[in-house]
Scaffold this active site. Structure first.
Site, PDB file in Angstrom:
ATOM      1  CD  GLU A 356      -1.133  -0.409   3.629  1.00 26.19           C
ATOM      2  OE1 GLU A 356      -1.043   0.253   4.652  1.00 26.19           O
ATOM      3  OE2 GLU A 356      -1.922  -1.359   3.472  1.00 26.19           O
ATOM      4  CG  HIS A 441      -1.943  -5.941   8.954  1.00 28.93           C
ATOM      5  ND1 HIS A 441      -1.665  -5.892   7.604  1.00 28.93           N
ATOM      6  CD2 HIS A 441      -2.540  -4.760   9.244  1.00 28.93           C
ATOM      7  CE1 HIS A 441      -2.066  -4.731   7.106  1.00 28.93           C
ATOM      8  NE2 HIS A 441      -2.581  -4.024   8.076  1.00 28.93           N
ATOM      9  CG  ASN A 479      -4.661  -3.341   4.014  1.00 28.03           C
ATOM     10  OD1 ASN A 479      -4.630  -3.632   2.838  1.00 28.03           O
ATOM     11  ND2 ASN A 479      -3.893  -2.451   4.537  1.00 28.03           N
TER      12      ASN A 479
HETATM   13  P1  FDA Z   1      -9.272  -5.512  17.581  1.00 31.98           P
HETATM   14  O1  FDA Z   1      -7.840  -5.487  17.945  1.00 31.98           O
HETATM   15  O2  FDA Z   1      -9.760  -4.534  16.589  1.00 31.98           O
HETATM   16  O3  FDA Z   1     -10.157  -5.305  18.888  1.00 31.98           O
HETATM   17  C1  FDA Z   1      -9.890  -5.947  20.105  1.00 31.98           C
HETATM   18  C2  FDA Z   1     -10.489  -5.113  21.232  1.00 31.98           C
HETATM   19  O4  FDA Z   1     -10.495  -5.882  22.426  1.00 31.98           O
HETATM   20  C3  FDA Z   1      -9.712  -3.844  21.546  1.00 31.98           C
HETATM   21  O5  FDA Z   1     -10.605  -2.761  21.630  1.00 31.98           O
HETATM   22  C4  FDA Z   1      -9.058  -4.140  22.898  1.00 31.98           C
HETATM   23  O6  FDA Z   1      -8.906  -2.983  23.707  1.00 31.98           O
HETATM   24  C5  FDA Z   1     -10.047  -5.103  23.511  1.00 31.98           C
HETATM   25  N1  FDA Z   1      -9.454  -6.030  24.482  1.00 31.98           N
HETATM   26  C6  FDA Z   1      -8.316  -6.753  24.346  1.00 31.98           C
HETATM   27  N2  FDA Z   1      -8.124  -7.536  25.425  1.00 31.98           N
HETATM   28  C7  FDA Z   1      -9.157  -7.306  26.261  1.00 31.98           C
HETATM   29  C8  FDA Z   1      -9.516  -7.820  27.546  1.00 31.98           C
HETATM   30  N3  FDA Z   1      -8.779  -8.748  28.163  1.00 31.98           N
HETATM   31  N4  FDA Z   1     -10.648  -7.354  28.147  1.00 31.98           N
HETATM   32  C9  FDA Z   1     -11.413  -6.417  27.524  1.00 31.98           C
HETATM   33  N5  FDA Z   1     -11.115  -5.905  26.308  1.00 31.98           N
HETATM   34  C10 FDA Z   1     -10.010  -6.344  25.675  1.00 31.98           C
HETATM   35  N6  FDA Z   1      -6.491  -3.278   8.859  1.00 31.98           N
HETATM   36  C11 FDA Z   1      -7.123  -3.065   7.676  1.00 31.98           C
HETATM   37  O7  FDA Z   1      -7.853  -3.943   7.211  1.00 31.98           O
HETATM   38  N7  FDA Z   1      -6.929  -1.887   7.008  1.00 31.98           N
HETATM   39  C12 FDA Z   1      -6.105  -0.904   7.464  1.00 31.98           C
HETATM   40  O8  FDA Z   1      -5.980   0.161   6.851  1.00 31.98           O
HETATM   41  C13 FDA Z   1      -5.419  -1.130   8.694  1.00 31.98           C
HETATM   42  N8  FDA Z   1      -4.528  -0.203   9.201  1.00 31.98           N
HETATM   43  C14 FDA Z   1      -4.033  -0.360  10.477  1.00 31.98           C
HETATM   44  C15 FDA Z   1      -3.282   0.675  11.065  1.00 31.98           C
HETATM   45  C16 FDA Z   1      -2.880   0.569  12.389  1.00 31.98           C
HETATM   46  C17 FDA Z   1      -2.080   1.676  13.024  1.00 31.98           C
HETATM   47  C18 FDA Z   1      -3.222  -0.586  13.155  1.00 31.98           C
HETATM   48  C19 FDA Z   1      -2.827  -0.732  14.590  1.00 31.98           C
HETATM   49  C20 FDA Z   1      -3.960  -1.611  12.568  1.00 31.98           C
HETATM   50  C21 FDA Z   1      -4.362  -1.507  11.233  1.00 31.98           C
HETATM   51  N9  FDA Z   1      -5.120  -2.502  10.642  1.00 31.98           N
HETATM   52  C22 FDA Z   1      -5.686  -2.310   9.400  1.00 31.98           C
HETATM   53  C23 FDA Z   1      -5.409  -3.774  11.349  1.00 31.98           C
HETATM   54  C24 FDA Z   1      -6.817  -3.847  11.921  1.00 31.98           C
HETATM   55  O9  FDA Z   1      -7.123  -2.690  12.658  1.00 31.98           O
HETATM   56  C25 FDA Z   1      -6.900  -5.094  12.812  1.00 31.98           C
HETATM   57  O10 FDA Z   1      -6.624  -6.223  11.994  1.00 31.98           O
HETATM   58  C26 FDA Z   1      -8.264  -5.262  13.449  1.00 31.98           C
HETATM   59  O11 FDA Z   1      -8.584  -4.162  14.262  1.00 31.98           O
HETATM   60  C27 FDA Z   1      -8.329  -6.542  14.269  1.00 31.98           C
HETATM   61  O12 FDA Z   1      -9.681  -6.759  14.627  1.00 31.98           O
HETATM   62  P2  FDA Z   1     -10.068  -7.724  15.816  1.00 31.98           P
HETATM   63  O13 FDA Z   1     -11.540  -7.902  15.796  1.00 31.98           O
HETATM   64  O14 FDA Z   1      -9.237  -8.959  15.705  1.00 31.98           O
HETATM   65  O15 FDA Z   1      -9.625  -7.016  17.171  1.00 31.98           O
END
Ligand code: FDA
Length: 502
Positions: A356, A441, A479
């Site tokens: 990207e 990711h 992504n």
């Molecule tokens: P996700 O991580 O979104 O959510 C988990 C949640 O659970 C969080 O809110 C966390 O606080 C909470 N949590 C964790 N442990 C806990 C506990 N024990 N008790 C209570 N709550 C808890 N992807 C994409 O497709 N396009 C993109 O452009 C991007 N760009 C990008 C940039 C940046 C800076 C990052 C960090 C990530 C991306 N990504 C991305 C990746 C994408 O954001 C990521 O793959 C998803 O958010 C993952 O989704 P999940 O449902 O797996 O969990």
């Protein structure tokens, strides 16, 4: 107040969690979501919900003394990072030796901090990574359902050609094409019509004000504005924030009791609470959900969890790199923080790469072209339990990142050679041109079909489910959030019909 019991509990509020909550709520199942981060809604003293990326404050990061931005330096100067007060900020960076993982914290999980790129994987690759999932169903039903629920939109291609916001992407496209590579537009959950108004100067800037990793104050359809809003709208879903699930106890009657730690935004523990449920969904993300189950198995809380819990983790082959542009090839100071174009060489038989074209949202001309390359790295890490810190530790070595670099280098050596340009050596703290010590990711840890059945039901326990990125075996080739959402849509439909409503 936290109830003693809820028929369904979802841990986390990210993509998998949000899609699951909406479908449970629509089916009339009372559902409690527990989120360790904050609800990002109330403006701070500057009138904004999220802080500025170029001048970050405590809202930027999850309990750090200093911000830890992915671009560590520019001309070797640490210009990006600031000392901050530890606070329940929106972006976390979990550092495990040779690998750091960036994560979103708050209602909406990663959707609060990510680049909004909403990409559906190539069908042939999806079939390769998840061969037991029916691809006809995914591509005919669940991917479209996920894209609709997320509010995915596409850039107007005519506007793209002339706008200032994507001059940087056009410069990179020209360089890629000169080396024989083709580019593709990347759909987004950032509202492109809002972006056009930003450029026209008629609305407050967000993507054009360098807002990305510490949250967007405008324009982005993060989950709190899409799936989670719809879930709350069913009247059956509630969210508790600043509630971190620490332990999962299996009761003799088959129900689950969660030990939950409530904190305040400064990190002080307010209370330790218990809530019980019949149907428990883990949506805490690859790192969060995997840690919960590794801890549960190793402390003897859930001793029958399979060995596959904690295995099969990957970085989606992430590598970041920069190229030096010719002095006459300016990218402009105005750059959309939300990418709209990728270099697609995924069909390469030796080194598949989807790169990207990323902005350098510095607010000034930098003569840098930046990329986040997604590569097909076959290496996988795993999690072990560390008694002293009561946490799961990722086992991943620097050598395991090398295949990602090799693939990115194969593509970008050709681009540099065709354009007579060089890499930038000043961006990642030392002189390395490729940065693969972090991933955006994280995927895997509770892989579909290994740690769970083919619908996310955890092996060894009834009514315990995984809904998030930990199901995906380390790689999606693009992504990941569209894949995570679509898989959650598929799994919850089956689980609702066969387990919850049956
Ligand atoms: P996700 O991580 O979104 O959510 C988990 C949640 O659970 C969080 O809110 C966390 O606080 C909470 N949590 C964790 N442990 C806990 C506990 N024990 N008790 C209570 N709550 C808890 N992807 C994409 O497709 N396009 C993109 O452009 C991007 N760009 C990008 C940039 C940046 C800076 C990052 C960090 C990530 C991306 N990504 C991305 C990746 C994408 O954001 C990521 O793959 C998803 O958010 C993952 O989704 P999940 O449902 O797996 O969990």
């Amino acid at each position: 107040p936290l109830p003693d019991y809820s028929p369904a509990v979802i841990i986390g509020t990210g993509y998998g969690a949000a899609a699951t909550a909406l479908r449970l709520g629509e089916a009339g199942v009372p559902t409690l979501m527990l989120e360790m981060g904050q609800l990002w809604h109330d403006p701070g003293p500057d009138g904004k919900v999220f802080c500025q990326m170029l001048n970050p404050d405590q809202r930027s990061m999850w309990f750090k003394n200093r911000t830890q931005a992915p671009l560590a330096s520019f001309l070797w100067l640490d210009i990006a990072n600031r000392d901050i007060k530890p606070y329940a900020g929106v972006l976390d960076r979990v550092n495990y030796g040779d690998m750091s993982v960036y994560l979103g914290r708050g209602v909406g999980g990663g959707s609060l901090v990510n680049g909004a790129m909403a990409v559906t994987p190539k069908r042939s690759y999806f079939e390769e990574i998840l061969p037991r999932v029916n691809a006809d169903e995914m591509y005919g039903k669940y991917f479209p359902r996920a894209r609709a629920g997320l509010g995915v939109n596409s850039v107007d291609e005519q506007w793209f050609e002339t706008c200032r916001s994507y001059q940087y992407a056009r410069v990179s496209r020209k360089a890629a094409q000169k080396a024989g590579f083709s580019t593709t537009f990347v759909p987004s959950v950032y509202d492109f019509s809002y972006l056009r108004q930003e450029e026209a100067g008629t609305v407050e800037r967000s993507a054009l004000a360098s807002e990305v990793i510490y949250g967007n104050n405008h324009g982005k359809r993060s989950l709190d504005k899409s799936y989670l809003a719809a879930a709350l709208g069913t009247g059956h879903v509630t969210i508790q924030t600043l509630h971190e699930v620490r332990e999962i106890i299996h009761q003799p009657d088959g129900s689950y009791t969660l030990v939950v730690r409530e904190i305040d935004p400064s990190g002080a523990v307010v209370a330790t609470k218990h809530v019980s449920t019949k149907h428990l969904f883990l949506g805490a993300g690859s790192v969060g959900s995997t840690e919960l189950l590794v801890r549960a198995r190793e402390t003897g809380r859930l001793p029958d969890l399979p060995d596959a819990v904690g295995q099969g983790w990957g970085t989606n082959g992430n590598v970041m790199l920069g190229r030096a542009n010719h002095v006459w090839d300016t990218t402009g100071s105005l750059q959309s923080g939300m990418p709209a174009l990728g270099i697609d060489n995924w069909n390469d038989p030796v080194h598949p790469v989807f790169a990207e074209i990323a902005p350098v949202p510095a607010g000034l001309e930098t003569w840098v072209s930046l990329y986040l390359a997604i590569t097909k790295n076959p290496e996988r890490g795993h999690f072990t339990y560390d008694v002293a810190s009561d946490s799961a530790k990722l086992q991943w070595t620097a050598a395991q990142g090398q295949p990602s670099i090799d693939a990115a280098k194969a593509m970008f050596d050709k681009i540099n050679s065709a354009n007579v340009t060089i890499y930038r050596y000043d961006l990642f703290g030392d002189t390395r041109p490729f940065e693969n010590r972090f991933t955006y990711h994280p995927l895997g840890g509770l892989v579909l079909g290994d740690a769970t059945d083919d619908y996310g039901r955890v092996k060894g326990y009834r009514n315990l489910y995984v809904t998030d990125g930990s199901l995906i075996p380390g790689s999606t080739g693009v992504n990941p959030f569209v894949t995570i959402t679509a898989l959650a849509e598929r799994n919850v439909e089956r689980v609702l019909a066969e387990d919850v409503l049956a």
